[in-house]
Design an enzyme around this catalytic site. Structure first.
Site, PDB file in Angstrom:
ATOM      1  CG  MET A 310     -59.411  23.277 -25.191  1.00 49.89           C
ATOM      2  SD  MET A 310     -58.916  24.765 -24.357  1.00 49.89           S
ATOM      3  CE  MET A 310     -59.764  26.141 -25.303  1.00 49.89           C
ATOM      4  CD  GLN A 313     -65.765  19.184 -29.073  1.00 53.92           C
ATOM      5  OE1 GLN A 313     -65.343  17.695 -29.167  1.00 53.92           O
ATOM      6  NE2 GLN A 313     -66.874  19.317 -29.435  1.00 53.92           N
ATOM      7  CD  GLU A 314     -63.801  25.022 -30.408  1.00 53.53           C
ATOM      8  OE1 GLU A 314     -64.812  25.117 -31.140  1.00 53.53           O
ATOM      9  OE2 GLU A 314     -64.046  25.715 -29.375  1.00 53.53           O
ATOM     10  CB  SER A 315     -60.890  22.853 -36.141  1.00 48.16           C
ATOM     11  OG  SER A 315     -59.510  22.365 -35.248  1.00 48.16           O
ATOM     12  CG  PHE A 440     -67.065  22.813 -25.868  1.00 48.28           C
ATOM     13  CD1 PHE A 440     -66.622  22.856 -27.373  1.00 48.28           C
ATOM     14  CD2 PHE A 440     -66.274  23.247 -24.909  1.00 48.28           C
ATOM     15  CE1 PHE A 440     -65.360  23.599 -27.511  1.00 48.28           C
ATOM     16  CE2 PHE A 440     -65.097  24.060 -25.338  1.00 48.28           C
ATOM     17  CZ  PHE A 440     -64.596  24.301 -26.434  1.00 48.28           C
TER      18      PHE A 440
END
Ligand code: BLG
Length: 491
Positions: A310, A313-315, A440
């Site tokens: 996660m 994927q986010e940052s 996502f």
């Protein structure tokens, strides 16, 4: 009326005929190889431990070959028993042994030299042989460019045969073969510059590009060769025919395509640049945050690799990441969610990870019980990205379409509709960029799969930061000073 008394000669003739009938009958009843497997209720298979064949992941046994042959065993209605071989010779020898495994499923190319030893099934995947080099070296473009370089391949593989032929044409070419390693090890050796070049199958390259940032394809040697299963010689054709029927079906039903995409589709999903960046960040960034992911995962009872996926994927594991809309930090928390999760500084990676972990665990527990247990995590991730309200809107639209609101496969086809007026006007929470959570979740699944291989249970206990995994060159966790998140700090 003929006499019924038996003369000794007659009795002998009748007895002989009966015996012959009995023998013929028992020959007819001799079980075939396939029947024997079904009677015993066990399909004994030999393979190799590698990311493209068979390994242990978060849910137990997995791998391309494992999944394919498990479907075959299930279809036969028998239990699957897996054994692994250390090298190709051992694999082929045990196949020929009495009471040995019935099938070898290990990404095998029917090598002409093996044809006398075993029988090969029809092909389930076509691959080619690729020379791999380190991107910092000059790219060899043809066979003569290989001369003067160290060159390695797996002993007993089709690649060894290719190299023998090349040596015939280029006598100054030198190469070595090894039975102590797997293809993944060969690729690592190029990445670590222990050897200049290796010759491996293209599927191995496709799968491992995400682990080794510096490997590149120099050139492809042969257009294609098939991958097949091998069965013991001297057995009847019953098993081979059943395998070939199964493989033909697997092609038709899309099973083979799904497995190929899952195991070899990293580069297709992430793009070449994306796959390479992931490999680099795995080495350079993840070790800095691994301990935080593990601690938060333990506290909130989620898999740390899922949190890490996660975070990527986010940052891309950058703690100062900020979106156009002001969502911030390694786990990209909105201001509202950060406050709700007790995060004081979103730019502090430790706090961000803890907040993200707490939030995903909370979303998991809020999902209705009716959701398919295997799919809960994908629903929770979608809610993490788009919000629970919009996710429920999409589930309602899914039901209205006659699809299953408890199955991620169904809901993900409907989610993008939340961005279209004709659909969102009918929902409670209205417009949302519904395509985003689908993308996502897809990406996180991909990263999660990759992280799973990197940190297999058998090598668990060793952390990425101390270089104990399959990935070389990790640096120890750093102790950078944490920037502050003015929006939260100043409140
Ligand atoms: C999420 C929030 C949810 C929130 C939704 O937005 O952020 N998740 C987190 O903060 C972890 O709580 O749901 S709600 O509370 O029910 O409303 C919807 O508002 C974050 C998303 C938004 C997205 N990333 C985590 O996945 C993001 O950064 N979007 C910005 C895109 S752009 O770059 O500005 O175009």
């Amino acid at each position: 009326m003929p006499s019924l008394t038996l003369t000794p000669i007659r009795a002998l003739l009748i007895g002989g005929a009966l015996l012959l009938m009995l023998m013929l009958n028992s020959c007819g009843k001799q079980p075939t190889t396939l029947e024997r497997i079904q009677e015993q209720g066990i399909l004994h298979v030999i393979t190799r431990n590698s990311p493209s064949t068979y390994f242990q992941d978060r849910n137990g046994e997995t791998g391309f070959e494992y999944e394919l042959i498990k479907h075959f065993a299930d279809q036969l209605g028998v239990e699957l028993r897996i054994e692994t071989a250390d090298n190709l010779d051992q694999l082929f020898n045990s196949l020929s042994a009495e009471d040995g495994p019935a099938i070898a499923a290990a990404g095998l190319v029917p090598n002409p030299e093996r044809v006398d030893q075993v029988r090969f099934s029809d092909s389930y995947l076509d691959v080619s042989s690729q020379f791999i080099y380190h991107q910092k070296n000059t790219r060899p473009k043809q066979a003569k460019d290989l001369v003067g370089h160290t060159l390695l391949a797996l002993k007993g593989s089709i690649h060894e045969a290719h190299l023998q032929k090349l040596k015939h044409d280029h006598p100054t070419l030198d190469y070595a073969v090894s039975d102590q390693v797997e293809s993944v090890d060969l690729l690592r050796m190029v990445d670590e510059k222990q050897v200049d070049m290796v010759l491996v199958n293209s599927n191995q390259v496709a799968m491992n590009q995400v682990y080794f940032p510096d490997i590149r394809v120099a050139f492809t040697l042969q257009a294609s060769h098939p991958l097949s299963w091998a069965i013991a010689p001297g057995t009847d054709v019953s098993l081979l025919n059943e395998i070939n029927r199964f493989l033909a079906n697997a092609k038709q039903s899309g099973l083979l395509q799904r497995l190929t995409e899952r195991y070899y589709g990293h580069v297709d999903t992430l793009g070449y640049v994306g796959a390479n960046a992931f490999a680099r960040h795995l080495q350079q960034r993840l070790p800095n945050y691994e301990a935080h992911f593990r601690a938060a995962a333990q506290e909130h009872k989620v898999d740390w690799r899922l949190l890490a996926a996660m975070g990527y994927q986010e940052s891309h594991w950058l703690p100062t990441a900020t979106s156009k809309t002001g969502v911030r930090g390694l786990m990209m928390l909105t201001l509202r969610t950060a406050q709700a999760m007790g995060v004081k500084n979103r730019l502090d990676p430790k706090q961000s990870i803890q907040g993200g972990a707490r939030y995903i665990a909370m979303l998991m527990s809020q999902l209705p019980k009716s959701i398919d247990p295997a799919d809960r995590i994908w629903f929770a991730l979608a809610a993490y990205n788009v919000g629970m309200g919009h996710l429920h809107d999409a589930r309602k639209l899914t039901s209205a379409e006659g699809l299953d609101p408890n199955k991620w496969l169904d809901v993900k086809t409907i989610l993008p509709r939340l961005a279209q007026k004709q659909w969102y006007s009918k929902t409670r929470y209205g417009y949302a960029r519904g395509g985003e959570p689908v993308h996502f979740v897809n990406n996180i699944r991909r990263y999660y799969d990759i992280l799973t291989w990197v940190t297999q249970p058998q090598i668990e206990g060793t952390s990425i930061s101390n270089g104990g995994t399959h990935i070389p060159g990790f640096t120890p966790a750093d102790s950078r000073t944490v920037p502050t998140d003015p929006e939260l700090i100043n409140e």
